[in-house]
Design an enzyme around this catalytic site. Structure first.
Site, PDB file in Angstrom:
ATOM      1  N   SER A   4       0.178  -6.591   1.574  1.00  0.00           N
ATOM      2  CA  SER A   4      -0.395  -7.319   2.759  1.00  0.00           C
ATOM      3  C   SER A   4       0.236  -6.474   3.802  1.00  0.00           C
ATOM      4  CB  SER A   4      -0.004  -8.646   3.279  1.00  0.00           C
ATOM      5  OG  SER A   4      -0.907  -9.328   4.433  1.00  0.00           O
ATOM      6  N   GLU A   5      -0.358  -5.581   4.894  1.00  0.00           N
ATOM      7  CA  GLU A   5       0.256  -4.719   5.551  1.00  0.00           C
ATOM      8  C   GLU A   5       1.124  -5.222   6.674  1.00  0.00           C
ATOM      9  OE1 GLU A   5      -3.581  -3.206   6.942  1.00  0.00           O
ATOM     10  OE2 GLU A   5      -3.454  -4.401   8.777  1.00  0.00           O
ATOM     11  N   ASN A   6       0.870  -6.414   6.971  1.00  0.00           N
ATOM     12  CA  ASN A   6       1.942  -7.052   7.959  1.00  0.00           C
ATOM     13  C   ASN A   6       3.346  -7.280   7.408  1.00  0.00           C
ATOM     14  OD1 ASN A   6       0.116  -9.107   6.573  1.00  0.00           O
ATOM     15  ND2 ASN A   6       1.276 -10.641   7.654  1.00  0.00           N
ATOM     16  N   SER A  30       5.994  -0.910   6.136  1.00  0.00           N
ATOM     17  CA  SER A  30       4.762  -1.275   5.476  1.00  0.00           C
ATOM     18  C   SER A  30       3.841  -0.088   5.362  1.00  0.00           C
ATOM     19  CB  SER A  30       3.986  -2.221   5.946  1.00  0.00           C
ATOM     20  OG  SER A  30       2.736  -2.669   5.616  1.00  0.00           O
TER      21      SER A  30
END
Lengths: 219, 232
Positions: A46-48, A88
């Site tokens: 999850s890019e966050n 990330s």
């Protein structure tokens, strides 16, 4: 008639291999997580700032500090790891993510993709899309074959503002599976009750039907 | 004051933020946003702000509150889809907006904290993002040259911090807070739990206090959830 969103996701899930780190964009791509083939293990990024995104929590166990890129509450899994946004996108740009699945408004026959802006109408922003398409080893687009007006989304060239150049490897639509080759779109599979004629009629970009083009196996 | 970075509250923390300031604000969506500081900025009424933040909150929470009071002149963000007022101000021209790739946004913060003034990235090559920027070709691949951010203030939210400004974040509330904490000329950190030095394990610090100038313990965190999602 074509595939529904879940069937498109189910077909894309067949591209997952054991040990893959995978980024799933918002929309149809998130559904891919529901069809991970039995017997293989993948890690969803999850890019966050999370590797090892788990399922949605059961009611009453939501945590405001634990969300995915679509701002939904989620959970973690054994083996999960948290990190910051710079790391990330560092791991994304460094090519550590094996597969990216995202939606699109337009895909061109040379693999260009437009999925972030409709000038004057929809300017939500590109989020992580430009980083992902510039860096991921394998990029698969999940989208409808035509837009609401019936226009083809598989084009000779993108008209909308570009997200990335020469990057898409494969497109899975409600009509079939299309690889991007140096000769444009190559249809390798078609949906069960969709004819080749319909696919040709709805594909504006250069299209070749594979000699061994087969029917997609979907539940 | 010396190494003790403690201030009483948000109002004291932001006392020298003036009209026209450039402020980084941590958070991803509503997750990990510095709620107390945003409330204080709205109360203080500073305007013509340039805000660097991944998102713009929602209409009635987070940075959305500052948009409602028209305090923001320019936003630098990667995604603003959750805020209808933002999109309206953008399309009407009331608000200046620079949309940049999320990875570029995060890295421009990190590089400021790493003392690297500019850096090449593949994100945005061949797109509108490349307009006006230098490019470099290396080993056959093209990169855009991006500058590290130069922000007067970075306002971040952490889970725990000590009086020296050492910070620990929780779960996905870390996001942009860590790189932004490193990037501010003056970094303000609001934390849920402020502890004395010696209580945090040095192995567990996410951002060392050398980067932090002011710290306070916040209160009454709403921690709103944007998309409450559960499984059946």
């Amino acid at each position: 008639m074509g595939l529904n969103k879940n069937q498109i996701a189910q077909r894309i899930a067949k591209e997952l291999h054991d040990g893959f780190y995978v980024n799933l964009g918002i929309g149809i791509p998130t559904l891919v997580a529901n069809y991970i083939p039995h017997g293989i293990e993948v890690v969803l990024q999850s890019e966050n700032g999370l590797l090892g995104m788990g399922p949605f929590p059961i009611a009453g166990h939501e945590d405001a500090d634990l969300i995915n890129a679509g701002k939904q509450t989620i959970t973690t899994l054994p083996g999960s790891a948290f990190f910051d946004s710079a790391m990330s996108f560092g791991m994304i740009r460094a090519g550590k993510v094996h597969l990216t699945v995202l939606g699109a408004m337009e895909v061109a026959e040379n693999g260009d993709i437009a999925n972030w802006k409709v000038p004057g109408k929809m300017v939500k922003g590109m989020g992580g899309a430009m980083d992902l398409v510039a860096s991921a080893k394998n990029i698969i687009v999940a989208m409808q074959h035509t837009d609401k007006a019936g226009n083809s989304k598989l084009l000779p060239a993108c008209h909308l503002p570009i997200t990335g150049l020469h990057c898409v490897k494969k497109v899975v639509t409600d009509l079939g599976v299309f690889e991007i080759t140096k000769d444009g779109f190559l249809c390798t599979e078609h949906a069960p009750d969709v004819t080749i004629e319909e696919i040709k009629a709805k594909t504006a970009g250069k299209l070749t039907i594979a000699a061994d083009c087969k029917i997609m196996e979907v539940a | 004051m010396g190494l003790n970075k403690c201030v009483k509250n948000a109002e004291e923390a932001i006392h020298d933020i003036q009209d026209g300031a450039t402020i980084m604000l941590g958070g991803f969506g509503l997750c990990g946003i510095p709620e107390n500081s945003i409330t204080a900025l709205v109360a203080k009424g500073v305007k013509n702000l340039t805000c660097i933040s991944n998102n713009a909150g929602v209409d009635d929470f987070g940075i959305g509150l500052m948009l409602q009071t028209k305090q923001v002149k320019k936003m630098i963000s990667s995604y603003v889809g959750e805020n209808a007022e933002f999109e309206r101000q953008l399309l009407s021209g009331e608000l200046e907006v620079e949309l940049i790739p999320q990875g570029t946004l995060a890295t421009r913060c990190l590089m400021a904290g790493y003392g690297i003034p500019f850096f090449p990235t593949p994100a945005g090559v061949g797109t509108e993002v490349a307009d006006g920027k230098d490019t470099v070709v290396r080993n056959g691949k093209t990169y855009l040259i991006e500058d590290a951010f130069d922000a007067e203030f970075a306002i971040v939210k952490a889970w725990k911090g000590d009086t020296y400004g050492n910070l620990i974040f929780k779960d996905t509330a870390r996001n942009f807070n860590a790189p932004m904490a490193m990037a501010g000329k003056t970094t303000i950190a609001e934390v849920e739990h402020l502890v004395n030095i010696g209580e945090l394990n040095p192995n567990e610090i996410h951002v060392p206090g050398i980067y932090v100038h002011r710290i306070f313990e916040g209160s009454n965190y709403e921690k709103r959830i944007e998309q409450l999602t559960v499984r059946n």
